[in-house]
Design a protein around this motif. Structure first.
Motif, PDB file in Angstrom:
ATOM      1  N   GLU A 123       0.835  -1.201   0.000  1.00 49.07           N
ATOM      2  CA  GLU A 123       0.000   0.000   0.000  1.00 49.07           C
ATOM      3  C   GLU A 123       0.873   1.256   0.000  1.00 49.07           C
ATOM      4  O   GLU A 123       0.621   2.201  -0.747  1.00 49.07           O
ATOM      5  CB  GLU A 123      -0.927  -0.006   1.219  1.00 49.07           C
ATOM      6  CG  GLU A 123      -1.829   1.199   1.295  1.00 49.07           C
ATOM      7  CD  GLU A 123      -2.807   1.157   2.464  1.00 49.07           C
ATOM      8  OE1 GLU A 123      -3.360   2.237   2.785  1.00 49.07           O
ATOM      9  OE2 GLU A 123      -3.031   0.082   3.050  1.00 49.07           O
ATOM     10  N   GLU A 124       1.917   1.254   0.815  1.00 54.42           N
ATOM     11  CA  GLU A 124       2.804   2.417   0.899  1.00 54.42           C
ATOM     12  C   GLU A 124       3.529   2.654  -0.426  1.00 54.42           C
ATOM     13  O   GLU A 124       3.652   3.795  -0.884  1.00 54.42           O
ATOM     14  CB  GLU A 124       3.828   2.236   2.031  1.00 54.42           C
ATOM     15  CG  GLU A 124       3.216   2.195   3.420  1.00 54.42           C
ATOM     16  CD  GLU A 124       2.522   0.860   3.746  1.00 54.42           C
ATOM     17  OE1 GLU A 124       2.866  -0.200   3.159  1.00 54.42           O
ATOM     18  OE2 GLU A 124       1.609   0.877   4.587  1.00 54.42           O
ATOM     19  N   GLU A 125       4.015   1.582  -1.026  1.00 44.11           N
ATOM     20  CA  GLU A 125       4.706   1.713  -2.314  1.00 44.11           C
ATOM     21  C   GLU A 125       3.748   2.220  -3.398  1.00 44.11           C
ATOM     22  O   GLU A 125       4.122   3.049  -4.227  1.00 44.11           O
ATOM     23  CB  GLU A 125       5.314   0.375  -2.737  1.00 44.11           C
ATOM     24  CG  GLU A 125       6.496  -0.044  -1.892  1.00 44.11           C
ATOM     25  CD  GLU A 125       6.937  -1.478  -2.140  1.00 44.11           C
ATOM     26  OE1 GLU A 125       8.122  -1.766  -1.923  1.00 44.11           O
ATOM     27  OE2 GLU A 125       6.094  -2.314  -2.549  1.00 44.11           O
ATOM     28  N   TYR A 126       2.519   1.714  -3.388  1.00 37.54           N
ATOM     29  CA  TYR A 126       1.530   2.155  -4.369  1.00 37.54           C
ATOM     30  C   TYR A 126       1.281   3.661  -4.225  1.00 37.54           C
ATOM     31  O   TYR A 126       1.218   4.393  -5.216  1.00 37.54           O
ATOM     32  CB  TYR A 126       0.230   1.366  -4.196  1.00 37.54           C
ATOM     33  CG  TYR A 126      -0.741   1.603  -5.327  1.00 37.54           C
ATOM     34  CD1 TYR A 126      -0.698   0.827  -6.478  1.00 37.54           C
ATOM     35  CD2 TYR A 126      -1.699   2.613  -5.251  1.00 37.54           C
ATOM     36  CE1 TYR A 126      -1.586   1.046  -7.530  1.00 37.54           C
ATOM     37  CE2 TYR A 126      -2.588   2.835  -6.287  1.00 37.54           C
ATOM     38  CZ  TYR A 126      -2.517   2.056  -7.433  1.00 37.54           C
ATOM     39  OH  TYR A 126      -3.386   2.290  -8.475  1.00 37.54           O
ATOM     40  N   LYS A 127       1.152   4.135  -3.005  1.00 33.65           N
ATOM     41  CA  LYS A 127       0.939   5.561  -2.771  1.00 33.65           C
ATOM     42  C   LYS A 127       2.159   6.377  -3.193  1.00 33.65           C
ATOM     43  O   LYS A 127       2.016   7.482  -3.725  1.00 33.65           O
ATOM     44  CB  LYS A 127       0.587   5.810  -1.299  1.00 33.65           C
ATOM     45  CG  LYS A 127      -0.812   5.321  -0.953  1.00 33.65           C
ATOM     46  CD  LYS A 127      -1.131   5.502   0.517  1.00 33.65           C
ATOM     47  CE  LYS A 127      -2.543   5.041   0.828  1.00 33.65           C
ATOM     48  NZ  LYS A 127      -2.847   5.145   2.272  1.00 33.65           N
ATOM     49  N   GLU A 128       3.354   5.843  -2.980  1.00 38.07           N
ATOM     50  CA  GLU A 128       4.571   6.517  -3.436  1.00 38.07           C
ATOM     51  C   GLU A 128       4.605   6.609  -4.964  1.00 38.07           C
ATOM     52  O   GLU A 128       4.975   7.636  -5.523  1.00 38.07           O
ATOM     53  CB  GLU A 128       5.832   5.796  -2.921  1.00 38.07           C
ATOM     54  CG  GLU A 128       6.115   6.015  -1.458  1.00 38.07           C
ATOM     55  CD  GLU A 128       6.348   7.470  -1.106  1.00 38.07           C
ATOM     56  OE1 GLU A 128       7.109   8.160  -1.822  1.00 38.07           O
ATOM     57  OE2 GLU A 128       5.750   7.935  -0.112  1.00 38.07           O
ATOM     58  N   LEU A 129       4.226   5.524  -5.626  1.00 39.81           N
ATOM     59  CA  LEU A 129       4.173   5.527  -7.089  1.00 39.81           C
ATOM     60  C   LEU A 129       3.247   6.631  -7.581  1.00 39.81           C
ATOM     61  O   LEU A 129       3.581   7.358  -8.522  1.00 39.81           O
ATOM     62  CB  LEU A 129       3.692   4.167  -7.608  1.00 39.81           C
ATOM     63  CG  LEU A 129       3.420   4.087  -9.111  1.00 39.81           C
ATOM     64  CD1 LEU A 129       4.722   4.204  -9.903  1.00 39.81           C
ATOM     65  CD2 LEU A 129       2.693   2.798  -9.454  1.00 39.81           C
ATOM     66  N   GLN A 130       2.113   6.802  -6.954  1.00 38.43           N
ATOM     67  CA  GLN A 130       1.138   7.790  -7.399  1.00 38.43           C
ATOM     68  C   GLN A 130       1.640   9.229  -7.265  1.00 38.43           C
ATOM     69  O   GLN A 130       1.129  10.125  -7.925  1.00 38.43           O
ATOM     70  CB  GLN A 130      -0.191   7.617  -6.649  1.00 38.43           C
ATOM     71  CG  GLN A 130      -0.930   6.339  -6.988  1.00 38.43           C
ATOM     72  CD  GLN A 130      -1.495   6.327  -8.398  1.00 38.43           C
ATOM     73  OE1 GLN A 130      -1.417   7.286  -9.149  1.00 38.43           O
ATOM     74  NE2 GLN A 130      -2.087   5.199  -8.779  1.00 38.43           N
ATOM     75  N   LYS A 131       2.673   9.446  -6.453  1.00 40.75           N
ATOM     76  CA  LYS A 131       3.273  10.774  -6.348  1.00 40.75           C
ATOM     77  C   LYS A 131       4.094  11.108  -7.588  1.00 40.75           C
ATOM     78  O   LYS A 131       4.449  12.267  -7.814  1.00 40.75           O
ATOM     79  CB  LYS A 131       4.154  10.861  -5.099  1.00 40.75           C
ATOM     80  CG  LYS A 131       3.370  10.799  -3.806  1.00 40.75           C
ATOM     81  CD  LYS A 131       4.305  10.801  -2.614  1.00 40.75           C
ATOM     82  CE  LYS A 131       3.522  10.641  -1.310  1.00 40.75           C
ATOM     83  NZ  LYS A 131       4.428  10.541  -0.150  1.00 40.75           N
ATOM     84  N   LEU A 132       4.411  10.088  -8.398  1.00 41.53           N
ATOM     85  CA  LEU A 132       5.242  10.278  -9.587  1.00 41.53           C
ATOM     86  C   LEU A 132       4.418  10.489 -10.858  1.00 41.53           C
ATOM     87  O   LEU A 132       4.967  10.705 -11.928  1.00 41.53           O
ATOM     88  CB  LEU A 132       6.163   9.069  -9.772  1.00 41.53           C
ATOM     89  CG  LEU A 132       7.093   8.754  -8.598  1.00 41.53           C
ATOM     90  CD1 LEU A 132       7.857   7.478  -8.861  1.00 41.53           C
ATOM     91  CD2 LEU A 132       8.042   9.926  -8.357  1.00 41.53           C
ATOM     92  N   GLY A 133       3.103  10.377 -10.747  1.00 41.20           N
ATOM     93  CA  GLY A 133       2.228  10.517 -11.911  1.00 41.20           C
ATOM     94  C   GLY A 133       0.870   9.935 -11.578  1.00 41.20           C
ATOM     95  O   GLY A 133       0.604   9.559 -10.437  1.00 41.20           O
TER      96      GLY A 133
END
Length: 187
Positions: A123-133
């Motif tokens: 979940e944390e990684e997914y949210k981090e990914l969304q900060k990139l686009g």
């Protein structure tokens, strides 16, 4: 390492060139990281390069999204705009797949990730990914599910709608044409 998980010299060159081009085209994902250092790590880790090639072949468009100073590893995520096309229509894990009596999907997300040598995003990684686009605006992706939820038959997935990341639950045995999974790999 088995020959099955080793790329030919031609495949090695092709995937490195593809990763380099993506790296150059999306500098915002990995500021302050030098491609030459990434390439050096890739060249000495052929099994990781094989996994990145699997991510690429299944539509994941892997790219560098970070660097872990403690472990001296570059972090790759699937950065395709939508959940990887060749990893859709899968249930969450083997237990879910085995529980289906009819209309079984072809595979499970956890089994596919293990075969590819990658991890499903948390979940944390997914949210981090969304900060990139903006990712998964029309699809959704299974994410790593805590054991307590999985033990009760559930699994988590995420998507991006209305300018927000949403985390949902579903029965782990469910599968949909627009749900797949995104992976991560450390090199």
């Amino acid at each position: 390492m088995s020959n099955k998980k080793k790329l030919s010299p031609k495949q090695t060159t092709e995937i490195i060139n593809e990763l380099k081009l993506r790296f150059q085209n999306h500098i915002n994902r990995h500021q302050n990281i030098e491609w030459e250092k990434v390439q050096n790590k890739l060249e000495i880790n052929p099994e990781k390069l094989w996994s990145l090639n699997e991510m690429e072949k299944t539509g994941g468009e892997p790219d560098v999204v970070g660097y872990d100073k403690k472990t001296n590893e570059f972090i790759f995520y699937d950065c395709s705009p939508e959940t990887p096309k060749e990893r859709r229509s899968v249930c969450y894990d083997r237990k879910a797949l085995d529980s289906r009596k009819e209309h079984k999907p072809k595979n499970s997300a956890i089994d596919m990730a293990n075969t590819m040598g990658i991890n499903i995003l948390t979940e944390e990684e997914y949210k981090e990914l969304q900060k990139l686009g903006n990712f998964d605006s029309k699809t959704s992706s299974w994410i790593l599910t805590p054991k307590a939820i999985r033990d009760l038959g559930g699994a988590l997935f995420a998507d991006f709608r209305y300018n927000n990341v949403f985390i949902y639950h579903n029965g782990a045995e469910s599968y949909y044409a627009v749900r797949g999974f995104r992976g991560s790999l450390r090199v």
